[in-house]
Design a protein around this motif. Structure first.
Motif, PDB file in Angstrom:
ATOM      1  N   ASP A  57       0.808  -1.223   0.000  1.00 35.69           N
ATOM      2  CA  ASP A  57       0.000   0.000   0.000  1.00 35.69           C
ATOM      3  C   ASP A  57       0.837   1.266   0.000  1.00 35.69           C
ATOM      4  O   ASP A  57       0.408   2.293  -0.538  1.00 35.69           O
ATOM      5  CB  ASP A  57      -0.964   0.000   1.188  1.00 35.69           C
TER       6      ASP A  57
ATOM      7  N   TYR B 269      -8.463   0.673  -3.607  1.00 37.98           N
ATOM      8  CA  TYR B 269      -9.068  -0.122  -2.537  1.00 37.98           C
ATOM      9  C   TYR B 269     -10.035  -1.160  -3.096  1.00 37.98           C
ATOM     10  O   TYR B 269     -10.077  -2.302  -2.613  1.00 37.98           O
ATOM     11  CB  TYR B 269      -9.785   0.812  -1.562  1.00 37.98           C
ATOM     12  N   ASP B 270     -10.781  -0.787  -4.113  1.00 42.83           N
ATOM     13  CA  ASP B 270     -11.750  -1.712  -4.724  1.00 42.83           C
ATOM     14  C   ASP B 270     -11.070  -2.855  -5.479  1.00 42.83           C
ATOM     15  O   ASP B 270     -11.721  -3.840  -5.823  1.00 42.83           O
ATOM     16  CB  ASP B 270     -12.679  -0.953  -5.683  1.00 42.83           C
TER      17      ASP B 270
ATOM     18  N   ASN C 290      -9.051  -4.787  -4.116  1.00 44.86           N
ATOM     19  CA  ASN C 290      -8.782  -5.788  -3.083  1.00 44.86           C
ATOM     20  C   ASN C 290      -7.280  -5.997  -2.845  1.00 44.86           C
ATOM     21  O   ASN C 290      -6.761  -7.109  -2.977  1.00 44.86           O
ATOM     22  CB  ASN C 290      -9.442  -7.129  -3.453  1.00 44.86           C
TER      23      ASN C 290
ATOM     24  N   LYS D 286      -3.619  -6.494  -1.045  1.00 48.14           N
ATOM     25  CA  LYS D 286      -3.200  -7.388   0.031  1.00 48.14           C
ATOM     26  C   LYS D 286      -3.061  -6.658   1.362  1.00 48.14           C
ATOM     27  O   LYS D 286      -3.364  -7.210   2.416  1.00 48.14           O
ATOM     28  CB  LYS D 286      -1.852  -8.032  -0.326  1.00 48.14           C
TER      29      LYS D 286
ATOM     30  N   LYS E 121      -8.453   1.669   5.812  1.00 53.33           N
ATOM     31  CA  LYS E 121      -9.576   0.783   5.524  1.00 53.33           C
ATOM     32  C   LYS E 121     -10.883   1.361   6.060  1.00 53.33           C
ATOM     33  O   LYS E 121     -11.916   1.386   5.359  1.00 53.33           O
ATOM     34  CB  LYS E 121      -9.325  -0.596   6.134  1.00 53.33           C
TER      35      LYS E 121
ATOM     36  N   GLU F 245     -14.205   2.731   3.935  1.00 54.20           N
ATOM     37  CA  GLU F 245     -15.563   2.280   4.204  1.00 54.20           C
ATOM     38  C   GLU F 245     -16.454   3.458   4.620  1.00 54.20           C
ATOM     39  O   GLU F 245     -17.639   3.521   4.264  1.00 54.20           O
ATOM     40  CB  GLU F 245     -15.560   1.205   5.295  1.00 54.20           C
TER      41      GLU F 245
END
Length: 299
Positions: A57, A88-89, A91, A93, A100, A104
Motif C-alpha cells: 500500500d 481499494y476496490d 482488493n 493485500k 480501511k 468504508e
C-alpha cells in the motif's frame, strides 16, 4: 543534479524501501534475523507472499496521490480520493486499519471529511498512524511552491487521517524533500526544519536504541530521519530502516523517499530498481512530472 533524477529517486526510493521491507512485515526481529539475517535483497515472500519486487500500500497509494496531482494540479484532492477508492476496490493485500475504515466511511457517507471522522471514532481517536506520511512525497516532487506543497500534503492526509500529528509529519517531511529538490545541503536542512517541531527537534542527537519503529507517525518519521541522517547512501539508509522491524515496509519507504531525492536515482541499487514490478508506472509518472517542469521553464 537534474530534477528528473531526484523525482525518479524519490519514487523508486519509496518503492524499493516498500518492496524490501514488505518481506519482514509482522515478523519479530528474532524471527526475521533467523530467516533472512540482515536483509539486503528484494526477495518477496513474507506474510503477504509477495513476488520479488511486488510493492504494498505504501507505493500504490503514493502512485494514487501522484496520479491525482497530475490529473488536476490546481485542485487534486477529488482525483486523489477517487484513485484511493479505485485502488481499494481492487482488493489489495495490505491496507492499514485507518485507511480501511476511512474507505468504508467514504462509501457510507460520500464525504472524505465524514470518512476521516468515522475512522477516528471507530478507532477511539487513534488516527495518528503513518498511512498518510508514506504516500505524501509526490506533492513535493511536483509542485515548486512550498505553500502549495504544504497545503496538498496536509489535505491528502486529512482525507483519511483525522489526527493533526499525521498532517504535521507530512508537512515536515515534504518541506525537507522540497529543499532537497532544490539542491540544499543534507544536515543544514534537517537541523533547521526539525527544530520547528517538538516531536522531532532532538532527532540529530537521538541514539538508535531510543528509536521505536512502530506505526505511530511520530515514531515512524523519527526512525526514517534517523536512518537518513546516520547513513551516507540510499542502500544503507533503506537497509537500516527495514531492519529496524516494527513497521519495516513503511519506515523503509519513507526513509527511501528521502534518500532517493537527496542522492538521486543512480544511487539506488540497480538490482533493486529492476525488480520493482511497477517500475514502468513510476517512470511514466516521473516523465510527466518532468514534462511539467520543462513546459514551465520554456514559458
Amino acid at each position: 543534479m537534474k530534477k528528473e533524477a531526484r523525482i525518479l529517486g524519490g519514487l523508486f526510493g519509496v518503492a524499493c524501501g516498500d518492496a524490501l521491507g514488505g518481506t519482514l512485515e509482522f515478523l519479530s526481529k528474532r524471527e526475521g534475523k533467523e530467516e533472512y539475517g540482515y536483509l539486503k535483497e528484494i526477495v518477496g515472500g513474507g506474510v503477504w507472499n509477495l513476488k520479488p519486487g511486488e510493492v504494498t500500500d505504501d507505493t500504490m497509494m503514493t502512485i494514487a496521490v501522484a496520479c491525482g496531482i497530475l490529473q488536476n494540479p490546481k485542485d487534486p484532492l477529488k482525483n486523489i480520493g477517487e484513485n484511493f477508492i479505485d485502488w481499494y476496490d481492487g482488493n489489495p493485500k495490505d491496507v492499514g486499519n485507518t485507511v480501511k475504515l476511512a474507505m468504508e466511511g467514504y462509501k457510507r457517507y460520500n464525504s472524505w471529511k465524514k470518512a476521516a471522522t468515522y475512522a477516528h471514532k471507530q478507532l477511539d481517536g487513534h488516527t495518528a498512524g503513518n498511512g498518510t506520511l508514506m504516500r505524501c512525497i509526490p506533492a513535493a516532487l511536483y509542485y515548486d511552491d512550498l505553500k502549495k506543497i504544504i497545503k496538498v500534503s496536509r489535505e491528502q492526509s486529512m482525507l483519511t487521517h483525522y489526527d493533526e500529528k499525521a498532517a504535521e509529519a507530512c508537512e515536515l517531511y515534504n518541506t525537507i524533500v522540497y529543499r532537497y529538490m532544490n539542491g540544499e545541503e543534507k544536515m543544514k536542512v534537517i537541523e533547521e526544519e526539525t527544530t520547528k517541531y517538538q516531536d522531532y527537534e532532538d532527532i540529530t542527537s537521538t541514539a538508535k536504541i531510543e528509536l521505536n519503529p512502530s506505526g505511530y507517525v511520530v515514531d515512524t518519521l523519527q526512525c526514517a530521519l534517523w536512518c537518513f541522517i546516520n547513513n551516507g547512501n540510499s542502500e544503507d539508509v533503506i537497509c537500516e530502516a527495514v531492519n529496524l522491524y516494527g513497521d519495516p515496509d513503511t519506515i523503509g519507504a519513507i526513509a527511501g523517499g528521502l534518500a532517493g531525492v537527496y542522492y538521486g536515482i543512480n544511487d539506488i541499487p540497480e538490482r533493486w530498481r529492476e525488480k520493482i514490478l511497477v517500475k514502468d508506472k513510476l517512470k511514466e509518472i516521473a516523465k510527466k512530472m518532468q514534462e511539467k517542469a520543462i513546459k514551465k521553464d520554456s514559458l
